[in-house]
Design a protein around this motif. Sequence first.
Motif, PDB file in Angstrom:
ATOM      1  N   ASP A  18       0.703  -1.086   0.046  1.00 24.83           N
ATOM      2  CA  ASP A  18      -0.065  -0.178  -0.090  1.00 24.83           C
ATOM      3  C   ASP A  18       1.033   1.295  -0.047  1.00 24.83           C
ATOM      4  O   ASP A  18       0.609   2.209  -0.712  1.00 24.83           O
ATOM      5  CB  ASP A  18      -1.046   0.148   1.085  1.00 24.83           C
ATOM      6  N   SER A  19       1.960   1.273   0.741  1.00 23.27           N
ATOM      7  CA  SER A  19       2.795   2.482   0.959  1.00 23.27           C
ATOM      8  C   SER A  19       3.612   2.664  -0.507  1.00 23.27           C
ATOM      9  O   SER A  19       3.640   3.538  -0.961  1.00 23.27           O
ATOM     10  CB  SER A  19       3.950   2.112   1.679  1.00 23.27           C
ATOM     11  N   GLU A  20       3.941   1.784  -1.167  1.00 20.18           N
ATOM     12  CA  GLU A  20       4.492   1.743  -2.361  1.00 20.18           C
ATOM     13  C   GLU A  20       3.517   2.296  -3.494  1.00 20.18           C
ATOM     14  O   GLU A  20       3.915   3.168  -4.585  1.00 20.18           O
ATOM     15  CB  GLU A  20       5.084   0.378  -3.083  1.00 20.18           C
ATOM     16  N   LEU A  21       2.088   1.678  -3.400  1.00 22.69           N
ATOM     17  CA  LEU A  21       0.920   2.271  -4.356  1.00 22.69           C
ATOM     18  C   LEU A  21       0.949   3.591  -4.246  1.00 22.69           C
ATOM     19  O   LEU A  21       0.763   4.434  -5.065  1.00 22.69           O
ATOM     20  CB  LEU A  21      -0.179   1.402  -3.958  1.00 22.69           C
ATOM     21  N   GLU A  22       1.067   4.085  -2.954  1.00 20.50           N
ATOM     22  CA  GLU A  22       0.808   5.684  -2.674  1.00 20.50           C
ATOM     23  C   GLU A  22       1.986   6.647  -3.003  1.00 20.50           C
ATOM     24  O   GLU A  22       1.569   7.530  -3.270  1.00 20.50           O
ATOM     25  CB  GLU A  22       0.477   5.813  -1.093  1.00 20.50           C
ATOM     26  N   SER A  23       2.894   5.957  -3.109  1.00 22.03           N
ATOM     27  CA  SER A  23       4.212   6.578  -3.562  1.00 22.03           C
ATOM     28  C   SER A  23       4.186   6.776  -5.231  1.00 22.03           C
ATOM     29  O   SER A  23       5.278   7.150  -5.830  1.00 22.03           O
ATOM     30  CB  SER A  23       5.559   6.156  -3.062  1.00 22.03           C
ATOM     31  N   GLY A  24       3.220   5.974  -5.752  1.00 19.85           N
ATOM     32  CA  GLY A  24       3.127   6.085  -7.346  1.00 19.85           C
ATOM     33  C   GLY A  24       3.820   4.930  -8.064  1.00 19.85           C
ATOM     34  O   GLY A  24       3.886   4.889  -9.364  1.00 19.85           O
ATOM     35  N   LYS A  25       4.152   3.865  -7.504  1.00 22.58           N
ATOM     36  CA  LYS A  25       4.542   2.659  -8.116  1.00 22.58           C
ATOM     37  C   LYS A  25       3.397   1.908  -8.579  1.00 22.58           C
ATOM     38  O   LYS A  25       2.101   2.137  -8.127  1.00 22.58           O
ATOM     39  CB  LYS A  25       5.144   1.682  -7.238  1.00 22.58           C
ATOM     40  N   SER A  26       3.659   1.095  -9.661  1.00 21.61           N
ATOM     41  CA  SER A  26       2.599   0.170 -10.371  1.00 21.61           C
ATOM     42  C   SER A  26       2.127  -0.879  -9.409  1.00 21.61           C
ATOM     43  O   SER A  26       2.982  -1.026  -8.702  1.00 21.61           O
ATOM     44  CB  SER A  26       2.978  -0.165 -11.927  1.00 21.61           C
ATOM     45  N   GLU A  27       1.125  -1.572  -9.563  1.00 21.17           N
ATOM     46  CA  GLU A  27       0.500  -2.608  -8.663  1.00 21.17           C
ATOM     47  C   GLU A  27       1.649  -3.896  -8.935  1.00 21.17           C
ATOM     48  O   GLU A  27       2.020  -4.299  -7.926  1.00 21.17           O
ATOM     49  CB  GLU A  27      -0.750  -3.101  -9.355  1.00 21.17           C
ATOM     50  N   LYS A  28       2.161  -3.945 -10.194  1.00 19.32           N
ATOM     51  CA  LYS A  28       3.002  -5.051 -10.294  1.00 19.32           C
ATOM     52  C   LYS A  28       4.372  -4.975  -9.593  1.00 19.32           C
ATOM     53  O   LYS A  28       5.188  -5.579  -8.761  1.00 19.32           O
ATOM     54  CB  LYS A  28       3.559  -5.227 -11.397  1.00 19.32           C
ATOM     55  N   ARG A  29       5.104  -3.719  -9.617  1.00 19.60           N
ATOM     56  CA  ARG A  29       6.101  -3.217  -8.855  1.00 19.60           C
ATOM     57  C   ARG A  29       6.045  -3.303  -7.508  1.00 19.60           C
ATOM     58  O   ARG A  29       6.909  -3.638  -6.647  1.00 19.60           O
ATOM     59  CB  ARG A  29       6.743  -1.987  -9.394  1.00 19.60           C
ATOM     60  N   ALA A  30       4.805  -2.615  -6.962  1.00 22.71           N
ATOM     61  CA  ALA A  30       4.430  -2.662  -5.350  1.00 22.71           C
ATOM     62  C   ALA A  30       4.571  -3.927  -4.869  1.00 22.71           C
ATOM     63  O   ALA A  30       5.049  -4.233  -3.755  1.00 22.71           O
ATOM     64  CB  ALA A  30       3.177  -1.810  -5.167  1.00 22.71           C
ATOM     65  N   LYS A  31       3.795  -4.655  -5.665  1.00 16.38           N
ATOM     66  CA  LYS A  31       3.699  -6.261  -5.068  1.00 16.38           C
ATOM     67  C   LYS A  31       5.326  -6.800  -5.152  1.00 16.38           C
ATOM     68  O   LYS A  31       5.469  -7.508  -4.035  1.00 16.38           O
ATOM     69  CB  LYS A  31       2.907  -7.097  -6.057  1.00 16.38           C
TER      70      LYS A  31
END
Length: 107
Positions: A18-31
Motif C-alpha cells: 500500500d505504501s508503494e502504491l501511494e508513492s506512485g509505483k505500479s501494482e506489479k512493482r509494488a507487489k
Amino acid sequence: MPAGSSKKRERQYEHIRDSELESGKSEKRAKEIAARTVNKERARHGESKTSSRSSIHDTSSSRRGGQRSHSGSQGPTKEQLYNEAKQRNIHGRSKMNKKELADALGH
C-alpha cells in the motif's frame, strides 16, 4: 505471499504494498517490492527454508531505510563520472580512475 506465512508477515506485506502504491509505483512493482522485503525479513528471522547470504548478513531493510536509493552504495559509477567530466570538458579524464574523476569534479 508464500503459503504458511504468519499473519504478521501478511500485514507487513500489505502495508509495504500500500505504501508503494501511494508513492506512485505500479501494482506489479509494488507487489514485487513488498514480496522481496517480506521474504528477506522471513529469511533473516529463520522463517524460511532457504535464504541467501546477503539476506542474513546484510543490513536489514527496515534499518537501512533508503540509504542506497538513487546514488547507490558507492555513489555514481566511474562511467557516470566520466560522462560528467566529458560534459565539463575536463582534460586527462580518459586516464583518471574513479577517485580522480570524483576529485576533479568536486564530488
